[in-house]
Design a protein around this motif. Sequence first.
Motif, short mmCIF file in Angstrom:
data_model
loop_
_atom_site.label_atom_id
_atom_site.label_comp_id
_atom_site.label_asym_id
_atom_site.label_seq_id
_atom_site.Cartn_x
_atom_site.Cartn_y
_atom_site.Cartn_z
N VAL A 133 117.35 71.20 25.86
CA VAL A 133 117.05 70.21 26.91
C VAL A 133 116.93 68.83 26.29
CG1 VAL A 133 115.39 69.52 28.69
CG2 VAL A 133 115.87 71.95 28.30
N ILE A 134 116.19 68.74 25.19
CA ILE A 134 116.03 67.46 24.51
C ILE A 134 117.36 67.01 23.91
CG2 ILE A 134 114.86 66.28 22.60
CD1 ILE A 134 112.43 68.05 23.15
N ASN A 135 118.13 67.93 23.38
CA ASN A 135 119.45 67.58 22.84
C ASN A 135 120.34 66.98 23.93
OD1 ASN A 135 119.24 68.23 20.11
ND2 ASN A 135 119.72 70.40 20.46
N TYR A 136 120.27 67.55 25.12
CA TYR A 136 121.07 67.04 26.23
C TYR A 136 120.62 65.63 26.61
CZ TYR A 136 123.77 67.15 30.58
OH TYR A 136 124.66 66.88 31.60
N MET A 137 119.30 65.40 26.56
CA MET A 137 118.79 64.06 26.82
C MET A 137 119.33 63.08 25.79
SD MET A 137 114.81 65.04 27.73
CE MET A 137 114.27 63.33 27.64
N LEU A 138 119.34 63.49 24.53
CA LEU A 138 119.82 62.61 23.47
C LEU A 138 121.31 62.31 23.63
CD1 LEU A 138 117.99 64.21 20.38
CD2 LEU A 138 117.30 62.21 21.71
N SER A 139 122.07 63.31 24.03
CA SER A 139 123.52 63.12 24.20
C SER A 139 123.84 62.21 25.37
CB SER A 139 124.21 64.47 24.38
OG SER A 139 123.83 65.08 25.61
N ASN A 140 122.86 62.01 26.26
CA ASN A 140 123.05 61.12 27.40
C ASN A 140 122.36 59.77 27.21
OD1 ASN A 140 124.38 62.51 30.02
ND2 ASN A 140 123.37 64.07 28.76
N GLY A 141 122.03 59.44 25.96
CA GLY A 141 121.48 58.12 25.67
C GLY A 141 119.98 58.08 25.46
N GLY A 142 119.33 59.24 25.43
CA GLY A 142 117.89 59.27 25.22
C GLY A 142 117.51 59.04 23.78
N SER A 143 116.20 58.92 23.53
CA SER A 143 115.69 58.65 22.19
C SER A 143 114.49 59.54 21.91
CB SER A 143 115.29 57.17 22.07
OG SER A 143 114.55 56.94 20.89
N LEU A 144 114.44 60.09 20.70
CA LEU A 144 113.28 60.89 20.31
C LEU A 144 112.01 60.06 20.30
CD1 LEU A 144 114.74 63.04 17.39
CD2 LEU A 144 114.17 63.81 19.70
N ARG A 145 112.16 58.78 20.03
CA ARG A 145 111.01 57.87 19.99
C ARG A 145 110.30 57.81 21.33
NH1 ARG A 145 110.67 52.75 21.57
NH2 ARG A 145 112.94 52.69 21.90
N LEU A 146 111.02 58.04 22.43
CA LEU A 146 110.45 57.94 23.77
C LEU A 146 109.91 59.27 24.29
CD1 LEU A 146 113.09 55.60 25.47
CD2 LEU A 146 110.82 54.99 24.62
N ILE A 147 109.86 60.28 23.43
CA ILE A 147 109.39 61.58 23.86
C ILE A 147 107.97 61.83 23.37
CG2 ILE A 147 109.71 64.08 23.59
CD1 ILE A 147 112.70 63.62 23.55
N HIS A 148 107.10 62.26 24.28
CA HIS A 148 105.71 62.58 23.99
C HIS A 148 105.45 63.99 24.49
CE1 HIS A 148 101.17 61.37 24.61
NE2 HIS A 148 101.33 62.35 23.73
N LEU A 149 105.12 64.89 23.58
CA LEU A 149 104.79 66.27 23.92
C LEU A 149 103.27 66.42 23.96
CD1 LEU A 149 107.23 68.06 21.45
CD2 LEU A 149 107.68 67.49 23.84
N ILE A 150 102.74 66.87 25.08
CA ILE A 150 101.30 67.10 25.22
C ILE A 150 101.10 68.59 25.48
CG2 ILE A 150 99.19 66.53 26.45
CD1 ILE A 150 100.49 63.91 27.32
N GLY A 151 100.43 69.27 24.56
CA GLY A 151 100.25 70.70 24.69
C GLY A 151 98.80 71.10 24.75
N VAL A 152 98.49 72.05 25.63
CA VAL A 152 97.13 72.55 25.80
C VAL A 152 97.04 73.95 25.17
CG1 VAL A 152 95.32 73.10 27.46
CG2 VAL A 152 96.99 71.29 27.98
N SER A 153 96.10 74.15 24.25
CA SER A 153 95.86 75.46 23.66
C SER A 153 97.12 76.00 23.00
CB SER A 153 95.30 76.41 24.72
OG SER A 153 94.81 77.59 24.13
N LEU A 154 97.70 77.09 23.50
CA LEU A 154 98.96 77.58 22.95
C LEU A 154 100.06 76.54 23.10
CD1 LEU A 154 99.22 81.32 24.14
CD2 LEU A 154 98.49 80.45 21.93
#
Length: 445
Positions: A133-154
């Motif tokens: 999913v993230i790879n597809y975002m990158l291939s469409n002009g996205g940036s890893l710098r603009l990604i924030h992962l927020i995880g609860v517990s597991l």
Amino acid sequence: MLHWLTLFLCAKVITSEASECHNFTKLPITDTIIGTDLVVRLLLYTVRNSKCASLINATHISPLDVRKKTIFFIHGYRPFGSPPNWLTKVIETLLRVDDINLIIVDWNRGATTINYSAAVANTKRVAEILKPVINYMLSNGGSLRLIHLIGVSLGAHIAGFVGSKFDGKIGWITGLDPAGPLFTGKGVNDRLDPSDAQLVDVLHTDIDALGYREFLGHIDYYANGGTDQPGCPATILSGKKYMVCDHQRSVYLYINSMTSPCNITIYPCESYAEFLDAQCTQYDSTYPIFGYHLDKWKTSSSVMKFPNKVFFQTSPQEPFCMYYYLLDIIPWNKNARKGYITIGLEGENGIVVKSKDNHSAKTFERFKEVTLLVSVDRDLEDITSISLKYSSAIVVEAQTDAGILRLRLRSLSYPDRPHLCRYDVALERDEEVKFQPFECQVQET
């Protein structure tokens, strides 16, 4: 005619699918017993569709705007199959404070089971599904710098597994009380780790039960020491809430940080006991604040400039604000005393607040300054009176009084406020003394 009818029906189906609102998976209690096979659904919310989620996948990310910041919010273990009770508040608050793509990672099928270890085994599989999913975002002009992962517990460890697949180049990972059971003692490849993103911050609220105790990020917050959150039940008589309240408080503290009327200042320290004893509260405006707006404090050089282990306190209810003072006392009693001093503050509007019982027993020796941390849940901009009560730590004490040559109260939360002083205060054991302070002539630091 048949050709146009076919086009019309296809268009109607596409329009219907596009306008359909998708909700977080809700499962019956029977699935807890029999378990569930892993299914990951990605629910996209934006400012435009804050009430109606679109379903996206690795080959379909519309209407996601890759030029904007994207948050993946990942839940944890769901033993009873119900949606998280914080879900609606997360969605509403995030989209109110930021124009972002918010993706709720729904892996309830896979997290719902009585067998916790089965859910743990699914965490790396969830990360495998998120990678394309993230790879597809990158291939469409996205940036890893603009990604924030927020995880609860597991979910915090899932975020780490995703980050490692991108060599730690994802912009930001936030772990909200990462799960401890079956992760404690694991190597960096099997849990959240600072190398998983450019910035990894971790909030600990239940390190003595469901949460992870040790460092996992560039900066690890220990709210109220990481255990026994104020306002949570103290005994098992409260049932399920006793089991999960401390653990879930991490999410509510984080949500609250988005819109809080107060900035929760954090203090680097070796231990919570040292923090409570005012050994780590030298004010420094370069220290970041806790929560969602941490990135505004990020330096242009390196996140490693952040202090690694930090502490703060909260009040029992939202907005969880606490306000800090330092009380400097110079005793004048001839013989040393060992005990506690309870502090009360009164504002000009008649509001009275009592400090939390923070410190351990102090030894009050003649002319030797002692500093106490004062933490209260109301901000008193103008303090009209101070009350003190001395309690001895010795059951049988020959002397019952404790004298103060000088005391000084200075605000940590608002260091520019005038310091307040008072001289020659006599304290009788277990008796409250109330007096009016005045502005110190010299504003010492």
